[in-house]
Design a protein around this motif. Structure first.
Motif, short mmCIF file in Angstrom:
data_model
loop_
_atom_site.label_atom_id
_atom_site.label_comp_id
_atom_site.label_asym_id
_atom_site.label_seq_id
_atom_site.Cartn_x
_atom_site.Cartn_y
_atom_site.Cartn_z
N ASN A 1 50.01 52.37 51.18
CA ASN A 1 50.62 52.47 49.85
C ASN A 1 52.01 51.83 49.85
O ASN A 1 52.85 52.16 50.69
CB ASN A 1 50.70 53.94 49.43
CG ASN A 1 51.48 54.11 48.15
OD1 ASN A 1 51.20 53.46 47.15
ND2 ASN A 1 52.47 55.00 48.19
N HIS A 2 52.28 50.94 48.91
CA HIS A 2 53.55 50.22 48.85
C HIS A 2 54.53 50.83 47.85
O HIS A 2 55.64 50.30 47.70
CB HIS A 2 53.30 48.75 48.49
CG HIS A 2 52.62 47.98 49.57
ND1 HIS A 2 53.28 47.14 50.43
CD2 HIS A 2 51.31 47.93 49.94
CE1 HIS A 2 52.43 46.59 51.29
NE2 HIS A 2 51.22 47.06 51.00
N THR A 3 54.16 51.88 47.17
CA THR A 3 55.03 52.47 46.17
C THR A 3 55.56 53.82 46.63
O THR A 3 55.00 54.44 47.53
CB THR A 3 54.27 52.66 44.84
OG1 THR A 3 53.16 53.55 45.06
CG2 THR A 3 53.75 51.33 44.33
N LYS A 4 56.63 54.28 46.00
CA LYS A 4 57.18 55.58 46.30
C LYS A 4 56.42 56.65 45.54
O LYS A 4 56.26 56.57 44.33
CB LYS A 4 58.67 55.63 45.92
CG LYS A 4 59.34 56.93 46.30
CD LYS A 4 60.83 56.90 45.97
CE LYS A 4 61.50 58.21 46.38
NZ LYS A 4 62.95 58.20 46.07
N ARG B 1 49.01 47.42 57.76
CA ARG B 1 49.13 46.52 56.61
C ARG B 1 48.53 45.14 56.90
O ARG B 1 48.06 44.47 55.98
CB ARG B 1 50.59 46.41 56.18
CG ARG B 1 51.10 47.73 55.60
CD ARG B 1 52.48 47.60 54.99
NE ARG B 1 52.87 48.86 54.34
CZ ARG B 1 53.96 49.02 53.61
NH1 ARG B 1 54.80 48.00 53.45
NH2 ARG B 1 54.23 50.18 53.05
N ASN C 1 58.98 41.26 53.96
CA ASN C 1 58.74 41.77 52.60
C ASN C 1 58.97 43.27 52.51
O ASN C 1 59.46 43.78 51.49
CB ASN C 1 57.32 41.43 52.16
CG ASN C 1 57.14 39.94 51.89
OD1 ASN C 1 58.11 39.24 51.63
ND2 ASN C 1 55.90 39.47 51.97
N THR C 2 58.60 43.98 53.56
CA THR C 2 58.78 45.43 53.57
C THR C 2 60.25 45.80 53.54
O THR C 2 60.68 46.68 52.78
CB THR C 2 58.09 46.05 54.80
OG1 THR C 2 56.69 45.75 54.77
CG2 THR C 2 58.26 47.56 54.81
N ASN D 1 61.62 44.85 49.95
CA ASN D 1 61.14 45.59 48.79
C ASN D 1 61.17 47.11 48.95
O ASN D 1 61.25 47.83 47.95
CB ASN D 1 59.70 45.17 48.47
CG ASN D 1 59.58 43.70 48.16
OD1 ASN D 1 60.46 43.12 47.52
ND2 ASN D 1 58.50 43.08 48.61
N GLU D 2 61.11 47.60 50.20
CA GLU D 2 60.98 49.04 50.38
C GLU D 2 62.05 49.65 51.28
O GLU D 2 62.20 50.87 51.32
CB GLU D 2 59.59 49.36 50.97
CG GLU D 2 58.43 48.86 50.12
CD GLU D 2 57.09 49.03 50.82
OE1 GLU D 2 56.70 50.18 51.08
OE2 GLU D 2 56.45 48.00 51.14
N THR E 1 63.16 52.56 55.77
CA THR E 1 62.42 53.82 55.87
C THR E 1 60.92 53.63 55.65
O THR E 1 60.13 54.50 56.02
CB THR E 1 62.95 54.84 54.84
OG1 THR E 1 62.87 54.28 53.52
CG2 THR E 1 64.40 55.21 55.14
N ALA E 2 60.53 52.49 55.07
CA ALA E 2 59.11 52.23 54.85
C ALA E 2 58.35 52.15 56.16
O ALA E 2 57.13 52.39 56.20
CB ALA E 2 58.93 50.93 54.06
N LYS F 1 56.71 55.34 56.90
CA LYS F 1 55.80 55.92 55.91
C LYS F 1 54.60 56.53 56.62
O LYS F 1 54.02 55.92 57.51
CB LYS F 1 55.33 54.85 54.93
CG LYS F 1 56.28 54.59 53.77
CD LYS F 1 55.64 53.69 52.74
CE LYS F 1 56.52 53.55 51.51
NZ LYS F 1 55.90 52.71 50.47
#
Length: 299
Positions: A40-43, A235, A253-254, A257-258, A261-262, A265
């Motif tokens: 999952n790429h969203t919070k 991923r 990219n991670t 964009n994130e 801390t991503a 996850k």
């Protein structure tokens, strides 16, 4: 300091395979949840959002129906997990014996008897972990079934092997980079617990409760150390076959964009879910192998 008692190859295969079978029987849904959270790429901001990430298009269905959607890729998972556990849990003692035979004096002179023994076990685990990339195609297919079933587009196992070939080894470098420290920490943490917390002279004589305690230490260390690389690996593997984005591009990219801390996850659910799974199988394997060795030697 004497080395641990050697078990037969047959006992190692039977013990580790039995642990793998029991593990996949109990924990496959948990593994699916963990992989979907890592993908999952969203919070996640609410319980309903979490529900949609885990159950996807089935999120609105009754729970009794949703639970059965957590078993995709079970066939691939069973074959992969049993082979992986036989290779990893059954193979590490062979690598450890090789190090004991050829490098025991070097380890002991550099680190001392007790620490040297634990580090040989950790190093053997790391070497075995790197070689685990041989099984990567089965892991790739399992993860795609769990997180991106559209990638199959109606194709069966043989058709995918024919079409994709060595493309199924995409991300092998990241997998090896993740497995080396992860397996080092798993077997090293396990050995250090047996050596310094439990005070065991022969690790193969550990009771079930002692194996359980040492497995908790090893599994926790392994999951924490390997978490960032595990996110990258997942991923890479969950993308469509025709989208070969590199690991370095995913890292870039991670971070963009994130944020950093991503890369952790899914760590909390992994510690709460994958942790017990790893503890369960590792403790069982360490208990079963000596047990099967005694049974085999009685024949």
């Amino acid at each position: 300091m004497s080395n641990d008692k050697k078990q037969s190859g047959l006992a190692r295969v039977l013990g580790s395979a039995s642990a793998g079978i029991l593990e996949i029987s109990v924990f496959h849904p948990v593994d699916t949840i963990s992989k979907r959270l890592m993908s999952n790429h969203t919070k996640i901001t609410s319980a309903s959002h979490l529900n949609s990430v885990i159950f996807r298009e089935h999120a609105a269905e009754a729970f009794s129906k949703r639970i059965f959607t957590l078993f995709p890729g079970l066939g691939y998972a069973a074959v992969y997990k049993i082979l992986q556990r036989v290779y990893k849990y059954g193979g590490q003692p062979f690598a450890n014996e090789f190090l004991n035979k050829n490098f025991k004096a070097d380890f002991d002179s550099a680190f001392g008897d007790k620490t040297g023994k634990a580090l040989r076990s950790a190093t053997a685990g790391s070497l075995i972990g790197i070689g685990e990339v041989v099984l990567l195609p089965l892991d790739v297919l399992k993860i795609k079934r769990q997180t991106n079933p559209e990638a199959f587009r109606g194709r069966g196992f043989i058709k995918i092997l024919k079409d994709e070939g060595f493309g199924l080894y995409r991300g092998w470098g990241w997998t090896a980079a993740r497995n080396a420290p992860g397996s080092f920490a798993l077997f090293g943490g396990n050995a250090f617990a047996k050596e310094y917390i439990l005070g065991l002279k022969d690790y193969s004589e550990a009771t079930w409760s002692q194996n359980f305690v040492s497995s908790i230490v090893g599994a926790s260390a392994s999951l924490i150390v390997s978490a960032p690389l595990d996110v990258i690996k997942t991923r890479i593997q969950n993308r469509n076959f025709d989208n070969p984005e590199s690991g370095f591009k995913i890292v870039q990219n991670t971070l963009k964009n994130e944020g950093i801390t991503a890369f952790f996850k899914g760590l909390t659910p992994k510690l709460l879910t994958t942790g017990p799974k790893l503890v369960f199988s590792f403790a069982l394997a360490q208990t079963f192998i000596p047990m099967f060795d005694k049974l085999v030697n009685k024949q």
